[in-house]
Design a protein around this motif. Structure first.
Motif, PDB file in Angstrom:
ATOM      1  N   ALA A  73      36.230  55.762  51.003  1.00 41.62           N
ATOM      2  CA  ALA A  73      36.729  55.551  52.580  1.00 41.62           C
ATOM      3  C   ALA A  73      37.604  54.664  52.608  1.00 41.62           C
ATOM      4  O   ALA A  73      37.240  53.191  52.081  1.00 41.62           O
ATOM      5  N   GLY A  74      38.728  54.779  53.207  1.00 38.92           N
ATOM      6  CA  GLY A  74      39.562  53.769  53.742  1.00 38.92           C
ATOM      7  C   GLY A  74      40.561  53.294  52.326  1.00 38.92           C
ATOM      8  O   GLY A  74      41.452  52.447  52.377  1.00 38.92           O
ATOM      9  N   VAL A  75      40.493  53.860  51.260  1.00 42.48           N
ATOM     10  CA  VAL A  75      41.265  53.730  49.978  1.00 42.48           C
ATOM     11  C   VAL A  75      42.001  55.038  49.587  1.00 42.48           C
ATOM     12  O   VAL A  75      41.448  55.953  49.274  1.00 42.48           O
TER      13      VAL A  75
ATOM     14  N   ASP B 143      44.989  48.538  39.736  1.00 49.25           N
ATOM     15  CA  ASP B 143      43.992  48.274  41.020  1.00 49.25           C
ATOM     16  C   ASP B 143      44.702  47.874  42.246  1.00 49.25           C
ATOM     17  O   ASP B 143      44.176  48.246  43.335  1.00 49.25           O
ATOM     18  N   HIS B 144      45.785  47.173  42.240  1.00 46.53           N
ATOM     19  CA  HIS B 144      46.188  46.338  43.383  1.00 46.53           C
ATOM     20  C   HIS B 144      47.605  46.660  43.823  1.00 46.53           C
ATOM     21  O   HIS B 144      47.976  46.286  44.949  1.00 46.53           O
ATOM     22  N   ILE B 145      48.337  47.726  43.430  1.00 46.94           N
ATOM     23  CA  ILE B 145      49.526  47.909  43.737  1.00 46.94           C
ATOM     24  C   ILE B 145      49.447  49.588  44.135  1.00 46.94           C
ATOM     25  O   ILE B 145      50.397  49.672  45.030  1.00 46.94           O
ATOM     26  N   GLU B 146      48.620  50.349  43.885  1.00 45.62           N
ATOM     27  CA  GLU B 146      48.660  51.688  44.213  1.00 45.62           C
ATOM     28  C   GLU B 146      48.573  51.886  45.662  1.00 45.62           C
ATOM     29  O   GLU B 146      47.629  51.199  46.179  1.00 45.62           O
ATOM     30  N   GLY B 147      49.133  52.987  46.285  1.00 40.58           N
ATOM     31  CA  GLY B 147      48.998  53.194  47.839  1.00 40.58           C
ATOM     32  C   GLY B 147      49.639  54.438  48.198  1.00 40.58           C
ATOM     33  O   GLY B 147      50.455  54.899  47.285  1.00 40.58           O
TER      34      GLY B 147
ATOM     35  N   HIS C 204      52.546  49.654  53.590  1.00 39.52           N
ATOM     36  CA  HIS C 204      51.316  48.867  53.163  1.00 39.52           C
ATOM     37  C   HIS C 204      51.413  47.644  53.569  1.00 39.52           C
ATOM     38  O   HIS C 204      52.165  46.643  53.524  1.00 39.52           O
ATOM     39  N   LEU C 205      50.421  47.109  54.597  1.00 35.41           N
ATOM     40  CA  LEU C 205      50.334  45.902  55.370  1.00 35.41           C
ATOM     41  C   LEU C 205      49.083  45.130  54.570  1.00 35.41           C
ATOM     42  O   LEU C 205      47.970  45.864  54.065  1.00 35.41           O
ATOM     43  N   PRO C 206      49.456  44.073  54.234  1.00 37.69           N
ATOM     44  CA  PRO C 206      48.388  43.180  53.624  1.00 37.69           C
ATOM     45  C   PRO C 206      47.139  43.216  54.178  1.00 37.69           C
ATOM     46  O   PRO C 206      47.088  43.249  55.617  1.00 37.69           O
TER      47      PRO C 206
ATOM     48  N   LEU D 277      36.378  42.306  44.393  1.00 37.46           N
ATOM     49  CA  LEU D 277      37.988  42.642  44.298  1.00 37.46           C
ATOM     50  C   LEU D 277      38.024  44.206  44.520  1.00 37.46           C
ATOM     51  O   LEU D 277      38.927  44.818  45.353  1.00 37.46           O
ATOM     52  N   ASN D 278      37.268  44.852  43.869  1.00 38.40           N
ATOM     53  CA  ASN D 278      37.026  46.501  44.158  1.00 38.40           C
ATOM     54  C   ASN D 278      36.714  46.974  45.662  1.00 38.40           C
ATOM     55  O   ASN D 278      37.364  47.883  46.152  1.00 38.40           O
ATOM     56  N   LEU D 279      35.671  46.038  46.279  1.00 35.64           N
ATOM     57  CA  LEU D 279      35.315  46.442  47.625  1.00 35.64           C
ATOM     58  C   LEU D 279      36.210  45.950  48.738  1.00 35.64           C
ATOM     59  O   LEU D 279      36.012  46.616  49.679  1.00 35.64           O
ATOM     60  N   LEU D 280      37.025  45.018  48.144  1.00 28.66           N
ATOM     61  CA  LEU D 280      37.978  44.620  49.328  1.00 28.66           C
ATOM     62  C   LEU D 280      38.937  45.817  49.550  1.00 28.66           C
ATOM     63  O   LEU D 280      39.592  45.598  50.623  1.00 28.66           O
ATOM     64  N   ALA D 281      39.072  46.685  48.847  1.00 22.59           N
ATOM     65  CA  ALA D 281      40.036  47.860  49.019  1.00 22.59           C
ATOM     66  C   ALA D 281      39.602  48.601  50.289  1.00 22.59           C
ATOM     67  O   ALA D 281      40.429  49.300  50.941  1.00 22.59           O
ATOM     68  N   PHE D 282      38.509  48.581  50.894  1.00 21.55           N
ATOM     69  CA  PHE D 282      37.933  49.294  51.647  1.00 21.55           C
ATOM     70  C   PHE D 282      37.930  48.749  53.093  1.00 21.55           C
ATOM     71  O   PHE D 282      37.306  47.639  53.385  1.00 21.55           O
TER      72      PHE D 282
END
Length: 1131
Positions: free
Chosen positions: A240-242, A291-295, A659-661, A705-710
């Motif tokens: 969710a959210g990712v 991990d950090h650029i896809e969107g 993509h907003l920070p 870091l992985n959970l920050l994506a949600f």
């Protein structure tokens, strides 16, 4: 009569006019009706197109401003009006012609282009049905036009920015049954909005190899087939959210014809691997970047270059789940190879907008990949090929720096010639070094990651070590460089924030690298430098300070010099520059007068230029970027957008990003938190005081870091500090950490950073430098519409007692993700504290944790399962005090007699992660181990025992109890190198003992634990898995799932059933990892140990196993699943 005839004629004329008008109206009506229902009819294989007259077809085509593929431009059907007047428009080659239409008949497409497979018609008809529903719902803007493009071998269909289909011109391989199921899914949605939501909310996994349809909702459609011969592009859900985007391997739509929605999706090709020894680090970097650029606005295709310079399109699952050796073994079956690098580059030119190379060392930083991309006009991130060649070669770079007016460290080039034996002594003498014992650094001129870097003493030792590096094939150019005794090493990230080819480098906050020595072993020559092991493994031998502990003026000079160097060497986008600061108390370099680097306080020397800096989770790039307000995602995307500015055709991607920070949440917890609807508070706890605390930091950082994506999760990283005494556990200290302080290599370093951060003078200095750098950055970044601001706040750590921290977790209704390995994290203590306050946590409960922490108790709890194929190993527990006071021979005789074996395995009773685990073959080996305990050694050097082995990390402090058990012989599994005419690597396994070592993750609820796919472990440096092989990406091999040549499917299923029996017998819940030996004939399982808080580092085997699930569970989703299991438990 005449009047009558005239009236009749007029009436007839009117009738004819009305008739003709009605025909026209009917034709228009038929066309409209055709447009309205064609999608639905085509799904039933009814084609109204064939019943249309040529004129009606022409009207349809004229409306859409197109002509059928396969007709010439002067055809009546293509343009009847032009044909009537004899005008012949210029002919465009069919191969390059792009068709843009609102609707298109797949039957016409099939007949005139030659694609006759019925599956193609199904797919195209499905998309037409989607378009029809869009129009009917009045939401034309939601789904943009369909684009078709022919190439020599394929036809590409793009449906807005969300669906992309690549088909061979002669389609014979698409599974019609699968396509029919796909079509049925489209048809079964009762409203367009639901269908659109289904297609846009991330239910697809796509990659460069194929496509999987994924579902988060168990009640959703249960279809999961892979189209191996066609590639789609769609977003996938990582929780969710990712929303994470994916890629396609086929040609892309012409940039000039792409819709506005498509133009905002930047297609990035991520290339990792390479021929150097750094390819393991490259793989770690690729994982982190992915991990950090896809969107939604950025789609990534992944590629791998193997040791032999072969290029492959790989899935993102491979990026996460394999080390290079495992990569190379599986490439032939899982990846799509290219016949040559030129074909690979042509593919990139057609498939991606820009390439992000993350190949470290040779072919990545020496200009190799850059030259290939330049030759094929493929945009890429980073410095150009010519500048790379100069900067990467340390000898050439030193000459160039000296020419540019910088102070350089004196060096001598060794290339294996006899003349060097005469010249090197002269060089030693000229630099006031003793030819017999002068201390120097020997390092490859063209290698990174400190590979091959060593210390030498005198001319003979220098030549020997240089020639060894040459003979090993590391490099044929070796530098002998003076050892900068007494100096302090630093490294600085440089970020270019200019526009186009206008370079505006800004140097972030530099980092001081401090080497720390503990005991006599640490000060031996190999530990006198910042080597490969120190860079990439958690160790107390090194500490980092950002900003450096240098005078303010020196820091400013370092930043100024690095900026000048970046500009003068023609570097682009970003780089990392290493150097040394030598205080005035040291002897000045003889040739430094009048050059840049000389200051009143000392000398600054720049020594190494890293063109593709490491991008692991805690790398210097992210450490320094987070200090000045950049998250991982923000800094990486800024680098990519900056690179796009050099290419006019990518300008549309540099508009305001969708993509907003993610803004960093403030650390203080107040009542306002409880008012945030839909936001769940998560505490990720790591650290502790066992020998596993450094791996715990790696695990906790990865989970955080992985959970920050949600977006609906508010995740706070927390450090459980080491206990200085044996006081009550509840009084131990927990630090709530800001973003930048987490990115460290050791828990000691994190703790020191916390104390330093709250010291007023240091806090003021850091704040001053942070503001200075941010102002320098904003001077240019504010001009770029894609930059939406910094997203990491300048926050302070907060200190709590463990008791107050638990009460805080209860107050804010937090769920605790436990990542504390060993000690109170696994023995039930922490679980008891949390459960007493009703705080949900991950992993098993108190009783199961206590049992599994004690390896003897675990064996006893499972001893009754022998008849069911679950076996245990006999154990003998000894106290450290007894081992130190009883003769080794007496202990050895007792052990081999009691355990009925000739070879022993020794391990700490309450530690894991391979610390202190060793194979003992004789009494002399036991004596060496006992002496290591007595001397409190942090490490037992390689090959200290009678049988060859790697470095053995020892627990600190030494364990009070140790377990001895029979060493279980397993047959060596070797992944062979390619030889002769072989195209792929082979698996070599003799299978004499019939036992293999496995590790298996289990996941689920109490009483219903499910086994993931077991992994066969392959040891590369001895009989015991090393710390590196377990947790450092780029080392070790895990075969997941086990190859059928070793473990049959039948035995594999029996193994999983027994693993589940073990998990449920021990009352495990949430997740755990079980290590065991497996008999490949009977499926019997011999238990080694159970880890209730297993390693969760980026390269841990649990990630491999989660990705082997169907559908695959990517890291974001995997950790979110574990978190959700914790939230659902009843305490």
């Amino acid at each position: 009569m005449g009047c009558f005839h005239r009236r009749v004629a007029v009436c007839a004329l009117l009738i004819v006019i009305l008739f003709m008008s009605s025909i026209s109206v009917l034709t228009e009506a038929r066309i409209s009706k055709f447009e309205a229902i064609q999608g639905a009819k085509l799904l039933k294989f009814e084609s109204p197109w064939t019943s249309f007259t040529p004129k009606e077809k022409s009207l349809v085509l004229q409306r859409r401003n197109l002509r059928p593929i396969g007709t010439s431009p002067n055809s009546p059907l293509a343009n009847p009006s032009t044909h009537q007047h004899g005008n012949r428009p210029s002919h465009h080659p069919q191969i390059h012609w792009t068709l843009c239409c609102t609707y298109f008949n797949p039957f016409q497409f099939s007949e005139e282009v030659g694609v006759s497979n019925i599956a193609t018609k199904y797919l195209l008809a499905s998309f037409l049905e989607l378009k029809r529903r869009s129009r009917k719902a009045g939401r034309v803007g939601d789904v943009t036009s369909i684009y078709l493009r022919q190439s020599r071998n394929s036809v590409l269909l793009v449906h807005g920015s969300s669906l992309r289909l690549c088909l061979p011109r002669k389609v014979n391989t698409i599974d019609e049954e699968n396509v029919a199921k796909f079509t049925s899914i489209v048809k079964e949605f009762d409203s367009f909005s639901k269908l659109l939501s289904f297609l846009h909310n991330g239910n697809y996994k796509n990659d460069a190899v194929g496509r999987n349809l994924l579902f988060d909702n168990p009640n959703s459609y249960k279809w999961n087939r892979k189209f191996s011969d066609s590639c789609f592009s769609k977003t996938r859900c990582s929780g969710a959210g990712v929303t994470r985007a994916a890629s396609t391997t086929e040609a892309a739509v012409d940039d000039n014809r792409v819709s506005k929605e498509d133009s905002r999706v930047l297609r990035v090709g991520l290339i990792c691997g390479g021929p150097s020894a750094e390819r393991g680090i490259s793989l770690n970097s690729a994982r982190s970047v992915l991990d950090h650029i896809e969107g939604d606005d950025l789609q990534v295709s992944c590629y791998y270059i193997d040791y032999d310079m072969n290029a492959f399109a790989i899935s993102s699952a491979q990026v996460y789940s394999n080390t290079p050796a495992d990569f190379d073994f599986k490439l032939e079956s899982l990846a799509k190879g290219f016949s040559s690098l030129d074909e690979f580059a042509e593919h990139l030119a057609a498939s991606v907008d820009i390439v992000f190379p993350v190949i470290h060392g040779r072919f990545g930083e020496d200009g190799g990949i850059q030259e290939l991309l330049e030759r094929h006009n493929v945009p890429f991130v980073g410095t150009g090929s010519r500048e790379c060649r100069t900067a990467f070669d340390k000898y050439d770079a030193s000459l160039e720096l000296s020419k540019q007016g910088f102070i350089t460290a004196p060096s001598f080039l060794v290339q294996g010639s006899e003349i060097e034996e005469c010249e090197l002594p002269k060089w030693f003498t000229s630099n006031q070094l003793d030819p017999n014992s002068g201390k120097v650094v020997v390092k490859p001129a063209r290698a990174g990651s400190s590979i091959g870097v060593t210390v030498a003493y005198g001319v003979s030792d220098s030549l020997k070590k240089a020639n060894d590096l040459i003979s090993e094939g590391i490099d044929d150019k070796i530098l002998v460089e003076i050892f900068l005794e007494g100096g302090s090493e630093f490294t600085a990230i440089v970020l270019d924030v200019g526009s186009g080819f206008d370079c505006h480098p800004v140097v972030l906050l530099p980092t001081e690298v401090e080497l720390q020595f503990h005991g006599s072993f640490d000060v031996r020559e190999e530990d006198a430098i910042f080597n490969y092991r120190r860079k990439y493994l958690p160790t107390q031998q090194v500490a980092y300070h950002t900003p450096p502990r240098f005078p303010l003026k020196v820091i400013e000079n370092i930043r100024e010099g690095a900026s000048i160097l970046f500009r003068q060497l023609g570097l682009r986008d970003f780089a990392r520059i290493d150097g040394w600061f030598l205080p005035n108390s040291m002897n000045a370099l003889s040739s430094s007068a009048g050059k840049f680097g000389r200051t009143e306080l000392g000398t600054i020397i720049y020594t190494d230029i890293n063109l593709i800096s490491g991008m692991e989770q805690t790398s210097f790039l992210f450490q320094q970027a987070s200090k000045v307000g950049f998250s991982h995602s923000n800094i990486l995307r800024s680098v990519i957008h900056r690179a796009c500015l050099r290419f006019p055709n990518l300008a549309s991607h540099n508009e305001v990003s969708a993509h907003l920070p993610r803004r960093s949440k403030s650390l203080p917890f107040d009542e306002a938190f409880n008012k945030q609807e839909g936001i769940r508070k998560i505490f990720v706890l790591f650290g502790g005081d066992t020998s596993e605390r450094q791996v715990s930091l790696m695990s906790g950082t990865n989970v955080w870091l992985n959970l920050l994506a949600f977006d609906e999760l508010d995740v706070t990283p927390c450090l459980l500090a080491s206990s200085d005494d044996h006081s009550d556990d509840s009084s131990r200290v927990v630090w709530s950490l800001p973003y930048s302080l987490v990115l460290r290599h050791t828990t000691e370093e994190v703790l020191d950073a916390c104390i330093e951060a709250i010291e007023p003078a240091q806090a003021a200095l850091t704040s001053h430098l942070r503001n200075q750098v941010m102002n320098d950055l904003m001077e240019c970044l504010k001009k770029h519409s894609w930059f939406t601001g910094f997203d990491i706040a300048d926050e302070q750590p907060v200190r709590y007692s463990l008791e107050k921290w638990v009460k805080l977790a209860k107050e804010v209704q937090a769920t605790v993700f436990i990542a504390v390995h060993g000690g109170i994290g696994e023995d039930g203590t922490l679980q008891s504290l949390l459960e007493s306050e009703g705080v949900p946590h991950t992993g098993p409960g108190v009783a199961a944790s206590k049992t599994c922490m004690d390896k003897v108790a675990t064996s006893l709890a499972l001893s009754h399962l022998a008849d069911l194929g679950v076996l245990t190993i006999n154990k003998d527990v000894r106290r450290k005090e007894d081992l130190l006071n009883v003769p080794a021979l007496e202990i050895w005789d007792e052990l081999i007699s009691k355990l009925q074996c000739e070879t022993l395995c020794v391990k700490p009773a309450r530690d894991g992660c391979s610390t202190g685990v060793a194979r003992l073959c004789c009494v002399e080996d036991l004596a060496v181990y006992i002496k290591a305990l007595k001397d409190c050694l942090l490490r037992i050097p390689p090959d200290s025992f009678s049988k060859s082995h790697g470095m053995i990390e020892m627990p600190s402090p030494p364990p009070e109890r140790l377990i001895f058990e029979p060493f279980i012989e397993t047959d060596e599994i070797v992944v062979s190198s390619k030889s002769g005419g072989e195209k792929a690597q082979r698996l070599v396994w003799k299978g004499n003992s019939r036992w293999v070592e496995i590790t298996v993750g289990v996941i689920g609820t109490l009483g219903s634990m499910r086994s993931l796919s077991p992994s066969v472990t392959v040891k590369e440096s001895g009989d015991i898995l090393s710390l590196e092989e377990k947790f450092q990406g780029g080392t070790g091999i895990n075969l997941t799932p086990p190859p059928a040549s070793i473990v049959s499917n039948e035995v594999l299923e029996r193994c999983k059933q027994r693993i589940e029996l073990i998990a449920n017998t021990l009352q495990l819940e949430g997740f755990s990892r079980i290590d065991a030996f497996l008999n490949v004939d009977s499926g019997e399982v011999l238990i080694i140990e159970v880890n209730t808080v297993p390693g969760m580092t980026p390269s841990t085997v649990l990630i491999h196993q989660a990705l082997a699930e169907q559908p695959p569970m990517y890291p974001h989703k995997f950790f979110r699943t574990l978190l959700d299991l914790a939230s659902e438990r009843i305490i």
